[in-house]
Design a protein around this motif. Structure first.
Motif, PDB file in Angstrom:
ATOM      1  N   GLN A   1       0.831  -1.203   0.000  1.00  0.00           N
ATOM      2  CA  GLN A   1       0.000   0.000   0.000  1.00  0.00           C
ATOM      3  C   GLN A   1       0.865   1.253   0.000  1.00  0.00           C
ATOM      4  O   GLN A   1       0.561   2.233  -0.687  1.00  0.00           O
ATOM      5  CB  GLN A   1      -0.922  -0.003   1.224  1.00  0.00           C
ATOM      6  N   GLN A   2       1.974   1.221   0.735  1.00  0.00           N
ATOM      7  CA  GLN A   2       2.904   2.351   0.746  1.00  0.00           C
ATOM      8  C   GLN A   2       3.548   2.541  -0.634  1.00  0.00           C
ATOM      9  O   GLN A   2       3.728   3.676  -1.090  1.00  0.00           O
ATOM     10  CB  GLN A   2       3.991   2.120   1.796  1.00  0.00           C
ATOM     11  N   TRP A   3       3.901   1.415  -1.285  1.00  0.00           N
ATOM     12  CA  TRP A   3       4.502   1.489  -2.616  1.00  0.00           C
ATOM     13  C   TRP A   3       3.550   2.135  -3.613  1.00  0.00           C
ATOM     14  O   TRP A   3       3.919   3.034  -4.370  1.00  0.00           O
ATOM     15  CB  TRP A   3       4.902   0.090  -3.055  1.00  0.00           C
ATOM     16  N   ARG A   4       2.286   1.701  -3.592  1.00  0.00           N
ATOM     17  CA  ARG A   4       1.316   2.274  -4.525  1.00  0.00           C
ATOM     18  C   ARG A   4       1.087   3.750  -4.221  1.00  0.00           C
ATOM     19  O   ARG A   4       0.911   4.564  -5.140  1.00  0.00           O
ATOM     20  CB  ARG A   4      -0.002   1.498  -4.452  1.00  0.00           C
ATOM     21  N   GLN A   5       1.101   4.116  -2.954  1.00  0.00           N
ATOM     22  CA  GLN A   5       0.928   5.511  -2.589  1.00  0.00           C
ATOM     23  C   GLN A   5       2.101   6.348  -3.081  1.00  0.00           C
ATOM     24  O   GLN A   5       1.928   7.503  -3.489  1.00  0.00           O
ATOM     25  CB  GLN A   5       0.792   5.639  -1.066  1.00  0.00           C
ATOM     26  N   THR A   6       3.304   5.766  -3.068  1.00  0.00           N
ATOM     27  CA  THR A   6       4.473   6.468  -3.601  1.00  0.00           C
ATOM     28  C   THR A   6       4.264   6.801  -5.075  1.00  0.00           C
ATOM     29  O   THR A   6       4.535   7.923  -5.519  1.00  0.00           O
ATOM     30  CB  THR A   6       5.738   5.603  -3.442  1.00  0.00           C
ATOM     31  N   VAL A   7       3.780   5.821  -5.843  1.00  0.00           N
ATOM     32  CA  VAL A   7       3.514   6.048  -7.267  1.00  0.00           C
ATOM     33  C   VAL A   7       2.445   7.119  -7.444  1.00  0.00           C
ATOM     34  O   VAL A   7       2.573   8.021  -8.291  1.00  0.00           O
ATOM     35  CB  VAL A   7       3.084   4.734  -7.945  1.00  0.00           C
ATOM     36  N   ALA A   8       1.388   7.069  -6.616  1.00  0.00           N
ATOM     37  CA  ALA A   8       0.311   8.053  -6.708  1.00  0.00           C
ATOM     38  C   ALA A   8       0.836   9.460  -6.410  1.00  0.00           C
ATOM     39  O   ALA A   8       0.443  10.438  -7.067  1.00  0.00           O
ATOM     40  CB  ALA A   8      -0.815   7.692  -5.745  1.00  0.00           C
ATOM     41  N   GLU A   9       1.728   9.574  -5.436  1.00  0.00           N
ATOM     42  CA  GLU A   9       2.273  10.884  -5.088  1.00  0.00           C
ATOM     43  C   GLU A   9       3.138  11.447  -6.215  1.00  0.00           C
ATOM     44  O   GLU A   9       3.124  12.655  -6.469  1.00  0.00           O
ATOM     45  CB  GLU A   9       3.082  10.779  -3.796  1.00  0.00           C
ATOM     46  N   VAL A  10       3.896  10.579  -6.897  1.00  0.00           N
ATOM     47  CA  VAL A  10       4.696  11.035  -8.035  1.00  0.00           C
ATOM     48  C   VAL A  10       3.779  11.537  -9.146  1.00  0.00           C
ATOM     49  O   VAL A  10       4.032  12.585  -9.759  1.00  0.00           O
ATOM     50  CB  VAL A  10       5.613   9.911  -8.545  1.00  0.00           C
ATOM     51  N   ILE A  11       2.717  10.797  -9.404  1.00  0.00           N
ATOM     52  CA  ILE A  11       1.765  11.222 -10.435  1.00  0.00           C
ATOM     53  C   ILE A  11       1.120  12.552 -10.044  1.00  0.00           C
ATOM     54  O   ILE A  11       0.953  13.455 -10.879  1.00  0.00           O
ATOM     55  CB  ILE A  11       0.699  10.139 -10.662  1.00  0.00           C
ATOM     56  N   ARG A  12       0.789  12.689  -8.769  1.00  0.00           N
ATOM     57  CA  ARG A  12       0.182  13.943  -8.302  1.00  0.00           C
ATOM     58  C   ARG A  12       1.143  15.116  -8.487  1.00  0.00           C
ATOM     59  O   ARG A  12       0.728  16.205  -8.925  1.00  0.00           O
ATOM     60  CB  ARG A  12      -0.210  13.788  -6.827  1.00  0.00           C
ATOM     61  N   ARG A  13       2.426  14.906  -8.200  1.00  0.00           N
ATOM     62  CA  ARG A  13       3.408  15.973  -8.424  1.00  0.00           C
ATOM     63  C   ARG A  13       3.528  16.308  -9.906  1.00  0.00           C
ATOM     64  O   ARG A  13       3.701  17.462 -10.286  1.00  0.00           O
ATOM     65  CB  ARG A  13       4.777  15.559  -7.872  1.00  0.00           C
ATOM     66  N   GLY A  14       3.444  15.266 -10.753  1.00  0.00           N
ATOM     67  CA  GLY A  14       3.525  15.497 -12.185  1.00  0.00           C
ATOM     68  C   GLY A  14       2.380  16.344 -12.706  1.00  0.00           C
ATOM     69  O   GLY A  14       2.561  17.179 -13.608  1.00  0.00           O
ATOM     70  N   ILE A  15       1.200  16.147 -12.116  1.00  0.00           N
ATOM     71  CA  ILE A  15       0.038  16.967 -12.495  1.00  0.00           C
ATOM     72  C   ILE A  15       0.288  18.413 -12.098  1.00  0.00           C
ATOM     73  O   ILE A  15       0.035  19.351 -12.867  1.00  0.00           O
ATOM     74  CB  ILE A  15      -1.244  16.425 -11.824  1.00  0.00           C
ATOM     75  N   GLU A  16       0.816  18.616 -10.875  1.00  0.00           N
ATOM     76  CA  GLU A  16       1.101  19.974 -10.395  1.00  0.00           C
ATOM     77  C   GLU A  16       2.186  20.645 -11.228  1.00  0.00           C
ATOM     78  O   GLU A  16       2.150  21.860 -11.452  1.00  0.00           O
ATOM     79  CB  GLU A  16       1.519  19.917  -8.923  1.00  0.00           C
ATOM     80  N   GLN A  17       3.151  19.864 -11.719  1.00  0.00           N
ATOM     81  CA  GLN A  17       4.244  20.406 -12.529  1.00  0.00           C
ATOM     82  C   GLN A  17       3.841  20.628 -13.985  1.00  0.00           C
ATOM     83  O   GLN A  17       4.570  21.266 -14.740  1.00  0.00           O
ATOM     84  CB  GLN A  17       5.444  19.459 -12.474  1.00  0.00           C
ATOM     85  N   GLY A  18       2.699  20.073 -14.379  1.00  0.00           N
ATOM     86  CA  GLY A  18       2.238  20.235 -15.747  1.00  0.00           C
ATOM     87  C   GLY A  18       2.785  19.212 -16.725  1.00  0.00           C
ATOM     88  O   GLY A  18       2.585  19.352 -17.939  1.00  0.00           O
ATOM     89  N   VAL A  19       3.488  18.171 -16.225  1.00  0.00           N
ATOM     90  CA  VAL A  19       4.013  17.148 -17.134  1.00  0.00           C
ATOM     91  C   VAL A  19       3.027  15.987 -17.303  1.00  0.00           C
ATOM     92  O   VAL A  19       3.124  15.227 -18.272  1.00  0.00           O
ATOM     93  CB  VAL A  19       5.379  16.612 -16.649  1.00  0.00           C
ATOM     94  N   PHE A  20       2.067  15.845 -16.382  1.00  0.00           N
ATOM     95  CA  PHE A  20       1.034  14.819 -16.484  1.00  0.00           C
ATOM     96  C   PHE A  20      -0.337  15.462 -16.624  1.00  0.00           C
ATOM     97  O   PHE A  20      -0.571  16.581 -16.125  1.00  0.00           O
ATOM     98  CB  PHE A  20       1.022  13.910 -15.245  1.00  0.00           C
ATOM     99  N   ARG A  21      -1.216  14.752 -17.293  1.00  0.00           N
ATOM    100  CA  ARG A  21      -2.580  15.225 -17.456  1.00  0.00           C
ATOM    101  C   ARG A  21      -3.333  15.165 -16.129  1.00  0.00           C
ATOM    102  O   ARG A  21      -2.889  14.516 -15.180  1.00  0.00           O
ATOM    103  CB  ARG A  21      -3.309  14.389 -18.512  1.00  0.00           C
ATOM    104  N   ALA A  22      -4.485  15.792 -16.055  1.00  0.00           N
ATOM    105  CA  ALA A  22      -5.291  15.833 -14.830  1.00  0.00           C
ATOM    106  C   ALA A  22      -6.045  14.517 -14.662  1.00  0.00           C
ATOM    107  O   ALA A  22      -7.257  14.422 -14.868  1.00  0.00           O
ATOM    108  CB  ALA A  22      -6.261  17.012 -14.879  1.00  0.00           C
ATOM    109  N   VAL A  23      -5.321  13.479 -14.268  1.00  0.00           N
ATOM    110  CA  VAL A  23      -5.912  12.157 -14.048  1.00  0.00           C
ATOM    111  C   VAL A  23      -6.146  11.957 -12.559  1.00  0.00           C
ATOM    112  O   VAL A  23      -5.740  12.767 -11.724  1.00  0.00           O
ATOM    113  CB  VAL A  23      -4.969  11.063 -14.588  1.00  0.00           C
ATOM    114  N   ASP A  24      -6.795  10.864 -12.214  1.00  0.00           N
ATOM    115  CA  ASP A  24      -6.960  10.473 -10.812  1.00  0.00           C
ATOM    116  C   ASP A  24      -5.665   9.774 -10.388  1.00  0.00           C
ATOM    117  O   ASP A  24      -5.381   8.665 -10.853  1.00  0.00           O
ATOM    118  CB  ASP A  24      -8.150   9.525 -10.689  1.00  0.00           C
ATOM    119  N   PRO A  25      -4.850  10.372  -9.526  1.00  0.00           N
ATOM    120  CA  PRO A  25      -3.555   9.772  -9.172  1.00  0.00           C
ATOM    121  C   PRO A  25      -3.673   8.374  -8.577  1.00  0.00           C
ATOM    122  O   PRO A  25      -2.883   7.483  -8.911  1.00  0.00           O
ATOM    123  CB  PRO A  25      -2.974  10.756  -8.148  1.00  0.00           C
ATOM    124  N   GLU A  26      -4.658   8.169  -7.713  1.00  0.00           N
ATOM    125  CA  GLU A  26      -4.804   6.868  -7.056  1.00  0.00           C
ATOM    126  C   GLU A  26      -5.169   5.777  -8.064  1.00  0.00           C
ATOM    127  O   GLU A  26      -4.605   4.681  -8.051  1.00  0.00           O
ATOM    128  CB  GLU A  26      -5.874   6.944  -5.957  1.00  0.00           C
TER     129      GLU A  26
END
Length: 309
Positions: A210-235
């Motif tokens: 669960q911690q590993w998956r949350q790590t991936v979700a947090e990276v995706i969330r940062r990518g959305i904030e940085q503008g490199v990822f689309r506005a997806v559901d991180p989880e």
């Protein structure tokens, strides 16, 4: 002897309140069912580690099990002590690493203390000097894998310029290019089976996953904030990506390298293609994703690369 029987009676009480069979309870506390049976009959003493896990599973005070405190069973009862610090050098570290290797080769339940002692060219007495019992040793091996995995992720992602590159680095750590990486994946696969049986170590692994998956979700969330990822559901995106990683890793491990199965390179490429097609903001045309170059032989001499759970 009297105290031994009194401890056994208290453990029986805990098992009765757990609402499961004796065999299932043994699985929950990572204990051989035959050892639990002998301990309950008085022909074998419970180890300190076993009593700690029994107290944890039954939500009772370990002191009550031993008869040193008067209360037991309360929701706010004192909890067992946290696991001891993991070894980082010397004989204990050798023991843990050999345990990890043997789990990968033979499976979690097939590894005996005698096998570990032989692999370390030492005696079982030496093993027990550092680790009270088999369960404690296996748990230490699992925790060591988890700590190594966490440390290596942090080291690799620290080199990334943005979240997109962080995610590529995380993916690169999952592809089992080397024999050591394959061994680590085999350990994780065995622990998934433990999690399915609801054992204590299985639950430990489930929490780590669960911690590993949350790590991936947090990276995706940062990518959305940085503008490199689309506005997806991180989880949800993390769920899909980790599932893709797990499924492809199993395919890679299903055959030996060079035998025509799915390769680590193909796994790396497919996971990065997912990042490009499902997550990355489409601005200008990007070249097709390439697998991250595998480690050099010099790097393999150090601590093994750790795959994700």
């Amino acid at each position: 002897m009297r105290q031994q029987f009194e401890v056994a009676e208290r453990v029986r009480e805990v098992i009765g309140k757990a609402g499961c069979t004796q065999r299932e309870f043994a699985r929950r506390v990572v204990m051989d069912p035959s050892k639990l049976s002998r301990s309950l009959s008085g022909s074998r003493r419970f180890t300190v580690g076993e009593l700690a896990r029994i107290a944890d599973a039954g939500n009772v005070d370990a002191g009550w099990l031993l008869g040193t405190t008067a209360t037991g069973g309360a929701a706010d009862a004192p909890r067992p002590p946290a696991p001891a610090a993991l070894p980082d050098s010397g004989r204990p570290l050798q023991i843990v690493r050999e345990t990890v290797r043997l789990i990968a080769e033979r499976g979690f339940h097939a590894v005996r203390v005698a096998d570990i002692a032989a692999a370390c060219d030492t005696s079982t007495a030496t093993i027990h000097y550092h680790f009270p019992g088999r369960a404690e040793l296996l748990e230490a091996a699992v925790r060591w894998c988890m700590d190594e995995d966490t440390a290596r992720r942090a080291a690799r992602t620290a080199m990334a310029d943005d979240a997109r590159e962080e995610l590529r680095q995380l993916i690169a750590l999952q592809a089992p290019y080397t024999e050591r990486q394959r061994q680590q994946w085999l350990v994780w696969m065995d622990l998934w089976a433990e999690a399915a049986r609801s054992t204590a170590i299985g639950r430990l692994h489930a929490d780590f996953y669960q911690q590993w998956r949350q790590t991936v979700a947090e990276v995706i969330r940062r990518g959305i904030e940085q503008g490199v990822f689309r506005a997806v559901d991180p989880e949800f995106s993390a769920l899909r990506l980790t599932a893709l990683i797990d499924g492809l890793a199993i395919q890679v491990l299903a055959t030996a390298p060079g035998e025509g199965g799915t390769t680590a390179e193909a796994m790396d490429l497919a996971c990065n293609a997912y990042v490009d097609s499902e997550l990355t903001v489409r601005t200008t045309a990007r070249p097709a994703a390439r697998p991250t170059a595998r480690r050099s032989g010099a790097d393999e001499a150090g601590p093994p690369d750790q795959p994700g759970p």
